[in-house]
Scaffold this motif. Structure first.
Motif, PDB file in Angstrom:
ATOM      1  N   ALA A 128       1.042  -1.138  -0.606  1.00  0.00           N
ATOM      2  CA  ALA A 128       0.022   0.257   0.535  1.00  0.00           C
ATOM      3  C   ALA A 128       0.961   0.986  -0.210  1.00  0.00           C
ATOM      4  N   ILE A 129       0.640   1.944  -0.981  1.00  0.00           N
ATOM      5  CA  ILE A 129       1.146   3.446  -1.226  1.00  0.00           C
ATOM      6  C   ILE A 129       0.052   3.951  -0.349  1.00  0.00           C
ATOM      7  N   LEU A 130       0.632   5.049   0.803  1.00  0.00           N
ATOM      8  CA  LEU A 130      -0.239   6.202   1.100  1.00  0.00           C
ATOM      9  C   LEU A 130       0.218   7.607   0.779  1.00  0.00           C
ATOM     10  N   SER A 131      -0.991   7.942  -0.163  1.00  0.00           N
ATOM     11  CA  SER A 131      -0.672   8.932  -0.554  1.00  0.00           C
ATOM     12  C   SER A 131      -1.486   9.857  -1.201  1.00  0.00           C
ATOM     13  N   CYS A 132      -1.748  11.660  -1.184  1.00  0.00           N
ATOM     14  CA  CYS A 132      -2.743  12.009  -0.812  1.00  0.00           C
ATOM     15  C   CYS A 132      -2.993  12.507  -2.570  1.00  0.00           C
ATOM     16  N   LEU A 181     -10.333  -2.948   5.457  1.00  0.00           N
ATOM     17  CA  LEU A 181      -8.461  -2.518   4.929  1.00  0.00           C
ATOM     18  C   LEU A 181      -8.566  -4.345   5.318  1.00  0.00           C
ATOM     19  N   SER A 182      -8.450  -4.382   3.981  1.00  0.00           N
ATOM     20  CA  SER A 182      -7.413  -6.127   3.354  1.00  0.00           C
ATOM     21  C   SER A 182      -5.800  -5.549   4.472  1.00  0.00           C
ATOM     22  N   ASP A 183      -5.658  -7.272   4.845  1.00  0.00           N
ATOM     23  CA  ASP A 183      -4.111  -6.972   4.880  1.00  0.00           C
ATOM     24  C   ASP A 183      -3.401  -7.305   3.412  1.00  0.00           C
ATOM     25  N   TYR A 184      -1.834  -6.402   4.151  1.00  0.00           N
ATOM     26  CA  TYR A 184      -0.901  -5.183   3.437  1.00  0.00           C
ATOM     27  C   TYR A 184      -0.032  -5.991   3.558  1.00  0.00           C
ATOM     28  N   ASP A 185       1.356  -6.311   3.351  1.00  0.00           N
ATOM     29  CA  ASP A 185       2.919  -6.698   3.612  1.00  0.00           C
ATOM     30  C   ASP A 185       3.484  -5.650   4.035  1.00  0.00           C
ATOM     31  N   ALA A 186       3.064  -4.572   3.286  1.00  0.00           N
ATOM     32  CA  ALA A 186       3.827  -3.660   4.056  1.00  0.00           C
ATOM     33  C   ALA A 186       3.300  -2.494   3.790  1.00  0.00           C
ATOM     34  N   VAL A 187       3.726  -1.033   4.053  1.00  0.00           N
ATOM     35  CA  VAL A 187       3.501   0.547   3.491  1.00  0.00           C
ATOM     36  C   VAL A 187       4.525   1.283   3.033  1.00  0.00           C
ATOM     37  N   LEU A 188       4.198   2.113   1.946  1.00  0.00           N
ATOM     38  CA  LEU A 188       5.067   3.077   2.320  1.00  0.00           C
ATOM     39  C   LEU A 188       4.592   4.116   2.307  1.00  0.00           C
ATOM     40  N   PRO A 189       4.533   5.218   3.002  1.00  0.00           N
ATOM     41  CA  PRO A 189       3.984   6.645   3.913  1.00  0.00           C
ATOM     42  C   PRO A 189       4.589   7.371   2.860  1.00  0.00           C
ATOM     43  N   ARG A 190       3.664   7.897   1.910  1.00  0.00           N
ATOM     44  CA  ARG A 190       4.316   9.181   1.424  1.00  0.00           C
ATOM     45  C   ARG A 190       2.960  10.333   2.216  1.00  0.00           C
ATOM     46  N   ILE A 191       3.925  10.890   3.475  1.00  0.00           N
ATOM     47  CA  ILE A 191       3.063  11.804   4.660  1.00  0.00           C
ATOM     48  C   ILE A 191       2.929  13.276   3.952  1.00  0.00           C
ATOM     49  N   GLY A 192       2.470  14.514   3.684  1.00  0.00           N
ATOM     50  CA  GLY A 192       2.792  15.209   3.224  1.00  0.00           C
ATOM     51  C   GLY A 192       2.747  16.510   4.622  1.00  0.00           C
ATOM     52  N   ALA A 193       3.379  17.622   4.740  1.00  0.00           N
ATOM     53  CA  ALA A 193       4.139  18.382   5.844  1.00  0.00           C
ATOM     54  C   ALA A 193       2.596  18.761   6.956  1.00  0.00           C
ATOM     55  N   SER A 194       1.521  18.949   5.953  1.00  0.00           N
ATOM     56  CA  SER A 194       0.009  19.271   6.244  1.00  0.00           C
ATOM     57  C   SER A 194      -0.620  18.014   6.869  1.00  0.00           C
ATOM     58  N   ILE A 195      -0.571  17.137   6.728  1.00  0.00           N
ATOM     59  CA  ILE A 195      -1.403  15.755   7.249  1.00  0.00           C
ATOM     60  C   ILE A 195      -0.365  15.452   8.158  1.00  0.00           C
ATOM     61  N   THR A 196       0.927  15.855   8.954  1.00  0.00           N
ATOM     62  CA  THR A 196       1.163  15.128   9.451  1.00  0.00           C
ATOM     63  C   THR A 196       0.880  14.530  10.616  1.00  0.00           C
ATOM     64  N   MET A 210      -0.466  -2.958  13.442  1.00  0.00           N
ATOM     65  CA  MET A 210      -1.469  -4.298  12.598  1.00  0.00           C
ATOM     66  C   MET A 210      -0.220  -5.108  12.669  1.00  0.00           C
ATOM     67  N   ASN A 211       0.983  -4.661  12.837  1.00  0.00           N
ATOM     68  CA  ASN A 211       1.995  -5.430  11.970  1.00  0.00           C
ATOM     69  C   ASN A 211       2.521  -5.456  10.628  1.00  0.00           C
ATOM     70  N   VAL A 212       1.985  -4.989  10.600  1.00  0.00           N
ATOM     71  CA  VAL A 212       2.599  -4.047   8.924  1.00  0.00           C
ATOM     72  C   VAL A 212       3.687  -4.183   8.262  1.00  0.00           C
ATOM     73  N   TYR A 213       4.683  -4.116   8.243  1.00  0.00           N
ATOM     74  CA  TYR A 213       5.691  -3.186   8.227  1.00  0.00           C
ATOM     75  C   TYR A 213       5.536  -1.770   7.217  1.00  0.00           C
ATOM     76  N   CYS A 214       6.204  -0.345   7.992  1.00  0.00           N
ATOM     77  CA  CYS A 214       6.048   0.524   7.409  1.00  0.00           C
ATOM     78  C   CYS A 214       7.127   0.825   7.068  1.00  0.00           C
ATOM     79  N   ALA A 215       7.859   1.483   5.813  1.00  0.00           N
ATOM     80  CA  ALA A 215       8.907   1.663   4.997  1.00  0.00           C
ATOM     81  C   ALA A 215       9.881   3.105   6.001  1.00  0.00           C
ATOM     82  N   ASN A 216       9.013   3.773   6.159  1.00  0.00           N
ATOM     83  CA  ASN A 216       9.529   4.571   7.384  1.00  0.00           C
ATOM     84  C   ASN A 216       8.216   5.076   8.590  1.00  0.00           C
TER      85      ASN A 216
END
Length: 98
Positions: A4-8, A55-70, A83-89
């Protein structure tokens, strides 16, 4: 691997490139808008909802969190961590970078 890539901004160049690179390596990738999450705060059973659906299960998450929604973005990342999902950051790492 299911990523999953978290991005607005799913059409931003960097988000598109992350998706393309992951798909070239045969990963299943979905770009999720960070602001569309709901967090279930039940003790002992962390859960996330995306657009009112669990939300279904994910193996990893790549967060791209902007400063305005920190604040909210790191709460979502922290929930993935619970939830024990690997987060790159990690949420802590994102906060330290600001």
């Amino acid at each position: 691997m299911k990523l999953a890539i978290l991005s607005c901004a799913p059409n931003a160049y960097s988000t598109r490139r992350l998706r393309e690179a992951a798909e070239q390596r045969d990963h299943k990738v979905r770009v999720l808008n960070t602001l569309k999450f709901s967090i279930d705060l039940d003790r002992g059973s962390p859960d996330l909802y995306y657009r009112q659906k669990q939300l279904s299960d994910y193996d990893a998450v790549l967060p791209r969190i902007g400063a305005s929604i920190t604040y909210y973005g790191t709460a979502v990342v922290r929930q993935f961590q619970q939830m024990n999902v690997y987060c790159a950051n990690t949420a802590h790492g994102i906060l330290n970078s600001r």
